[in-house]
Design a protein around this motif. Structure first.
Motif, mmCIF file in Angstrom:
data_model
loop_
_atom_site.group_PDB
_atom_site.id
_atom_site.type_symbol
_atom_site.label_atom_id
_atom_site.label_comp_id
_atom_site.label_asym_id
_atom_site.label_seq_id
_atom_site.Cartn_x
_atom_site.Cartn_y
_atom_site.Cartn_z
ATOM 1 N N HIS A 34 28.437 -6.776 73.121
ATOM 2 C CA HIS A 34 28.571 -8.154 72.657
ATOM 3 C C HIS A 34 28.695 -9.098 73.854
ATOM 4 N N PHE A 68 30.548 -12.500 75.603
ATOM 5 C CA PHE A 68 31.854 -13.154 75.556
ATOM 6 C C PHE A 68 32.010 -14.044 76.781
ATOM 7 N N ALA A 125 35.494 -14.031 72.442
ATOM 8 C CA ALA A 125 34.288 -13.514 71.800
ATOM 9 C C ALA A 125 33.325 -14.643 71.456
ATOM 10 N N MET A 143 35.163 -7.168 67.179
ATOM 11 C CA MET A 143 33.895 -7.816 66.837
ATOM 12 C C MET A 143 33.041 -6.944 65.937
#
Length: 288
Positions: free
Chosen positions: A44, A46, A98, A260
């Motif tokens: 992910h 961030f 995030a 997440m």
């Protein structure tokens, strides 16, 4: 083969490596509170910043937004930081914020996201080894009108003197294992074009990054910048800026990914801050 590029080109694109962070006062007025490093993790995206920039003294998330190409991006997703207990744990003072997939897409149009391929470690003082400090000082980003988008004037400075944290900070919770310091340039420096540039006060650089460079002083060519730290604290008397090692910040990523993944699996795309944020996050969830 080592690729080298002009140091001037690195400096003039430094604003793409960091993004500004804004908040609101009690009257609703926008002000610059810090900087952040966009990062593309293994699972992910961030932002990396200082914990004191995104949590208040009671460990409550501070309302934050940044700016994309032509619109604000509200930072409403999960935040995580190392737990700090004075005298018992290191004062890392770093946090991860995030990014939703849509927000990451917007920000990638305006900024370069660092990743593990450009992460490195601090080197001992050697000829040719320099450090690029980049962020958004508050004095260069004062907001005087609500009618226009906030200013986003990044500042980059090149320094070379890495110091011991113990000799700079009076806190025993700052350690060489987690931190390092760099002598902040004096009141005026020379630009790449030879002009005189007044160094702004460092407030607002918290959460910004520092990158290691190997510079050939005769040609002014440099290696690809390698991310080594996150700015957290300036000491006026010694003019040293303390940084947390980037590895300390990135070690929070597995916990961030776990949250997440759960959020996206449940299709809850917009967790709010602070009312819906998990209690562990609002307490600055700690891992040791």
């Amino acid at each position: 083969m080592i690729t080298r590029v002009p140091l001037k080109d690195i400096g003039e694109t430094s604003h793409r490596r960091v993004c500004p962070l804004y908040s609101f006062d009690d009257g609703g007025k926008i002000h610059t509170v810090g900087s952040a490093i966009p990062f593309e993790g293994s699972r992910h995206s961030f932002l990396i910043t200082a914990a004191h920039v995104c949590f208040d003294h009671a460990n409550r998330p501070i309302p934050l937004f940044t700016w994309a190409e032509d619109s604000p991006v509200l930072l409403r997703e999960f935040r995580i930081a190392w737990d700090y207990r004075k005298g018992k744990t290191p004062d890392a003072d770093v946090a991860l914020i995030a990014l939703s997939e849509s927000d990451a897409t917007k920000l990638k149009q305006a900024y370069w996201f660092s990743d593990l391929s450009v992460v490195s470690t601090v080197r001992s003082k050697q000829p040719g080894h320099h450090y690029l400090i980049a962020g958004y000082p508050s004095t260069r980003n004062k907001i005087v009108s609500r009618e226009f988008s906030p200013p986003a004037h990044a500042t980059h400075l090149v320094a070379s003197h890495v110091g011991a944290v113990v000799s700079v900070s009076g806190s025993k919770d700052k350690s060489e294992e987690c931190h390092f310091s760099i002598l902040f340039p004096d009141k005026k420096v020379q630009t790449h074009d030879g002009a005189s540039f007044p160094v702004p006060k460092p407030q607002g650089l918290s959460g910004g990054g520092v990158w290691h460079l190997e510079v050939d002083t005769s040609t002014r060519l440099t290696t690809t910048p390698k991310l080594v730290g996150v700015g957290i604290e300036f000491h006026q008397k010694s003019r040293h800026f303390i940084f947390t090692r980037i590895q300390v910040a990135l070690s929070l990523a597995p916990d961030l990914y776990l949250y997440m993944d759960k959020q996206r699996h449940s299709n809850d795309a917009q967790p709010s801050v602070p009312s819906d944020i998990p209690a562990a996050a609002s307490r600055r969830q700690g891992r040791r």
